[in-house]
Design an enzyme around this catalytic site. Structure first.
Site, short mmCIF file in Angstrom:
data_model
loop_
_atom_site.label_atom_id
_atom_site.label_comp_id
_atom_site.label_asym_id
_atom_site.label_seq_id
_atom_site.Cartn_x
_atom_site.Cartn_y
_atom_site.Cartn_z
N LYS A 121 12.03 -50.14 35.91
CA LYS A 121 10.56 -50.06 36.01
C LYS A 121 10.17 -49.98 37.48
CE LYS A 121 7.06 -52.41 36.56
NZ LYS A 121 6.15 -51.63 37.44
N GLU A 176 15.25 -60.81 44.44
CA GLU A 176 15.19 -60.57 45.88
C GLU A 176 13.71 -60.64 46.23
OE1 GLU A 176 14.58 -59.18 49.10
OE2 GLU A 176 15.43 -57.22 48.57
N CYS A 183 10.85 -57.16 53.28
CA CYS A 183 11.04 -58.57 52.97
C CYS A 183 11.76 -59.27 54.12
CB CYS A 183 11.81 -58.71 51.67
SG CYS A 183 13.20 -57.61 51.58
N GLU A 239 3.99 -64.96 53.91
CA GLU A 239 4.42 -63.58 54.13
C GLU A 239 3.19 -62.67 54.19
OE1 GLU A 239 6.55 -61.44 50.89
OE2 GLU A 239 7.99 -60.97 52.46
P1 NAI Z 1 4.74 -57.67 42.90
O1 NAI Z 1 5.78 -58.73 42.93
O2 NAI Z 1 3.55 -57.88 42.02
O3 NAI Z 1 5.40 -56.27 42.45
C1 NAI Z 1 6.77 -55.96 42.46
C2 NAI Z 1 7.18 -55.35 41.11
O4 NAI Z 1 6.97 -56.33 40.11
C3 NAI Z 1 6.35 -54.14 40.68
O5 NAI Z 1 7.20 -53.23 40.00
C4 NAI Z 1 5.34 -54.73 39.72
O6 NAI Z 1 4.85 -53.81 38.78
C5 NAI Z 1 6.18 -55.80 39.05
N1 NAI Z 1 5.43 -56.89 38.43
C6 NAI Z 1 4.22 -57.40 38.80
N2 NAI Z 1 3.86 -58.40 37.98
C7 NAI Z 1 4.86 -58.55 37.07
C8 NAI Z 1 5.08 -59.42 35.97
N3 NAI Z 1 4.18 -60.33 35.63
N4 NAI Z 1 6.23 -59.30 35.27
C9 NAI Z 1 7.15 -58.38 35.61
N5 NAI Z 1 6.99 -57.52 36.63
C10 NAI Z 1 5.86 -57.59 37.35
O7 NAI Z 1 4.28 -57.40 44.38
P2 NAI Z 1 2.90 -56.77 44.89
O8 NAI Z 1 1.76 -57.37 44.12
O9 NAI Z 1 3.02 -55.30 44.87
O10 NAI Z 1 2.88 -57.27 46.39
C11 NAI Z 1 2.42 -58.57 46.69
C12 NAI Z 1 3.26 -59.20 47.77
O11 NAI Z 1 4.59 -59.34 47.31
C13 NAI Z 1 3.39 -58.41 49.05
O12 NAI Z 1 2.30 -58.60 49.90
C14 NAI Z 1 4.64 -59.00 49.62
O13 NAI Z 1 4.37 -60.22 50.25
C15 NAI Z 1 5.50 -59.26 48.40
N6 NAI Z 1 6.47 -58.18 48.16
C16 NAI Z 1 7.77 -58.39 48.50
C17 NAI Z 1 8.69 -57.38 48.35
C18 NAI Z 1 10.12 -57.55 48.72
O14 NAI Z 1 10.76 -56.59 49.08
N7 NAI Z 1 10.68 -58.73 48.60
C19 NAI Z 1 8.30 -56.05 47.87
C20 NAI Z 1 6.92 -55.95 47.47
C21 NAI Z 1 6.05 -56.99 47.64
#
Ligand code: NAI
Ligand code: MG
Length: 499
Positions: free
Chosen positions: A197, A272, A306, A403
């Site tokens: 996904k 991660e 990250c 972050e």
């Molecule tokens: P997010 O954690 O919501 O999104 C990442 C993935 O998780 C996307 O594919 C999203 O559709 C999915 N997702 C969201 N809610 C979910 C749920 N309840 N169950 C299963 N999958 C779900 O991150 P978002 O909202 O795009 O970004 C928010 C913050 O997260 C950023 O500001 C950053 O701090 C952090 N982040 C960290 C990343 C990393 O590489 N560790 C990458 C992206 C965001």
């Protein structure tokens, strides 16, 4: 900042003109609900595509296809060498389409095309080749037994590493194609099947990857791709009772939801998550390299990493010099649309991220932080923020603890290494750390005291397919890349026979 619309290469325009569907069981199908969602160009805010919006019914169909490919499909009958060759072929296809994929990634995510060309796509190719090589090397052990203490009974025991099964993979938007490769590589090398996904902000390169997976000749159902939102497509995948493992990259907040969702069938989980990595500069460092490294550690990918070096700790004697140096680098960065060939920093990925980063800047200023450079949104239709260095910060401020995921670094001075260590480790995260010094023993001694999954010494953001990457503390569970990643896609079976 220039705001020109860039002419797309014809193959990208052609790719974008289609109605995007889901890849389930080797076929491109509409979502069960028939719903779609828009995808935006972050440099302009304009819609560039509409993509099928998958939900729990689509996840059910995709998991079923992955299960059948795992249990009885041709995938399960391939030799490990054939499996490795397919992964290698996929890597070759990515390489052949490097220019097109870089363009797509830049358009969808906003990153400079010059970066996607030398980082995102080649690193994805490398990772797939590295994992292709492992397909033939997933080995067990023979184990000498001591039971049952009678001389005339003998046992022969061995272990085998078997694929964990059907894997749900949920990936973010910061390195869309590369994250897909990091996830798919070890899953395919070990013989798992996958429901992937992609992030709703950046589904396009995963969809192109889906076409290339079909072209490479992966059997139907081995990789299924369901685009959709986190709550409607990600959550049912994480909770699905017939998924054996979920691998997630994204926010720590959602990581915790994944763990809860996984509890229903106790599926395996790897995570991660976020980071707030300390980057530490000593006065005995090569300062020119350290300043360039400190700037790169936070401004690479607009800070949407990250592992970003978002907390800069500088030895007092050189604090002003380093802050000035990093601020100067920030000023010189060419910010613009990712598809402009000379752009060095593009927009943030979405208006949501823009609001989040600007919110953090406001919070920092209201708590007394000052911008040595930057600190503002760049007025434009796109989601641009100035590369920013914050000084006058305190350890307890939100901008130092949380972050930000944008091009914003906090800089703080320190006097003694002993006083620094608790500050450097004062974070709920533990993903990475940087050390800049020419004193080898100081570097190694400090590396051993930092609670982080990666420590870079006199370098930063060095990623290699062979080097495990992952976090201590709330930065995650498990590792990606290297052979550590493979273990997390296998179960160990102990087989014991009385001779
Ligand atoms: P997010 O954690 O919501 O999104 C990442 C993935 O998780 C996307 O594919 C999203 O559709 C999915 N997702 C969201 N809610 C979910 C749920 N309840 N169950 C299963 N999958 C779900 O991150 P978002 O909202 O795009 O970004 C928010 C913050 O997260 C950023 O500001 C950053 O701090 C952090 N982040 C960290 C990343 C990393 O590489 N560790 C990458 C992206 C965001
Ligand atoms: Mg979210």
């Amino acid at each position: 900042m220039q705001e020109t619309e860039v002419q797309l290469k014809t193959q990208t325009s052609k790719f974008l003109s289609q109605p995007f569907k889901l890849l389930i069981g080797g076929k491109w199908v509409e979502s069960a609900s028939g719903q779609t969602f828009p995808v935006f160009n972050p440099a302009t805010g304009h819609t560039i595509a509409h993509v099928a919006s998958g939900d729990s019914e689509d996840i059910n169909r995709a998991v079923k296809a992955a299960r059948s490919a795992f249990d009885s499909g041709p995938w399960s009958k391939l030799t490990v060498s054939e499996r490795g060759r397919l992964i290698w072929k996929l890597a070759d296809l990515l390489e052949t389409h490097l220019e097109e994929l870089a363009e797509l990634e830049s358009l969808d995510n906003g990153k400079p095309i010059s970066v996607a060309r030398v980082a995102d796509v080649p690193l994805a190719v490398d990772l797939l080749r590295y994992m292709a090589g492992w397909a033939t090397k997933i080995e067990g052990n023979t184990i000498p037994l001591s039971v049952p203490y009678t001389p005339d009974t003998q046992y022969f025991a061995y272990t085998v590493r078997e694929p964990v099964g059907v894997v749900g993979q949920i990936i973010p938007w910061n390195f869309p194609l590369l994250m897909a490769a990091w996830k798919l590589g070890p899953a395919l090398a070990t013989g798992c099947t996958v429901v992937l996904k992609p992030a709703e902000q950046t589904p396009l390169s995963s969809l192109r990857l889906g076409e290339l997976l079909c072209e490479a000749g992966f059997p139907d159902g081995v990789v299924n791709i369901v685009t959709g939102y986190g709550e409607t497509a990600g959550a049912p995948l994480a909770a699905h009772p017939d998924v054996d493992k979920v691998a997630f990259t994204g926010s720590t907040e959602v990581g915790k939801l994944i763990v809860k969702a996984a509890a229903g069938n106790l599926k395996k989980v790897t995570l991660e998550l976020g980071g707030k990595s300390p980057n530490i500069v000593f006065k005995d460092a090569d300062l020119e390299t350290a300043i360039a490294g400190a700037a790169n550690s936070i401004f690479f990918n607009h800070g949407q990493c990250c592992a970003a070096g978002s907390r800069l700790y500088v030895e007092q004697a050189i604090f002003d010099q380093v802050v000035e140096g990093v601020a100067q680098k920030a000023k010189n960065i060419k910010v613009g649309p990712g598809l402009n060939p000379d752009t060095e920093m593009g927009p943030l990925v979405s208006d949501e991220q823009l609001d989040r980063v600007c919110g953090y800047l406001q919070s920092g200023f209201s708590e007394g932080a000052k911008a040595a450079v930057g600190g503002q949104r760049i007025e434009s239709q796109g989601y641009f923020v100035e590369p920013t260095v914050l000084v006058n910060t305190k350890q307890t401020m939100k901008v130092v603890q949380e972050e930000i995921f944008g091009p914003v670094v906090t800089a703080m001075p320190f006097q003694q290494v002993d006083e620094l260590i608790p500050f450097a480790n004062d974070s709920v995260y533990g993903l990475a750390a940087g050390i800049w010094t020419n004193n080898l023993s100081k570097a190694h001694s400090l590396a051993s005291k930092l609670r982080a999954g990666t420590v870079w010494i006199n370098c930063y953001n060095v990623f290699d397919a062979a080097l495990p990457f992952g976090g201590y503390k709330q930065s995650g569970w498990g590792r990606e890349m290297g052979h550590d990643a493979l273990e997390l896609y296998t179960e160990v079976k102990a087989v014991c026979i009385q001779l």
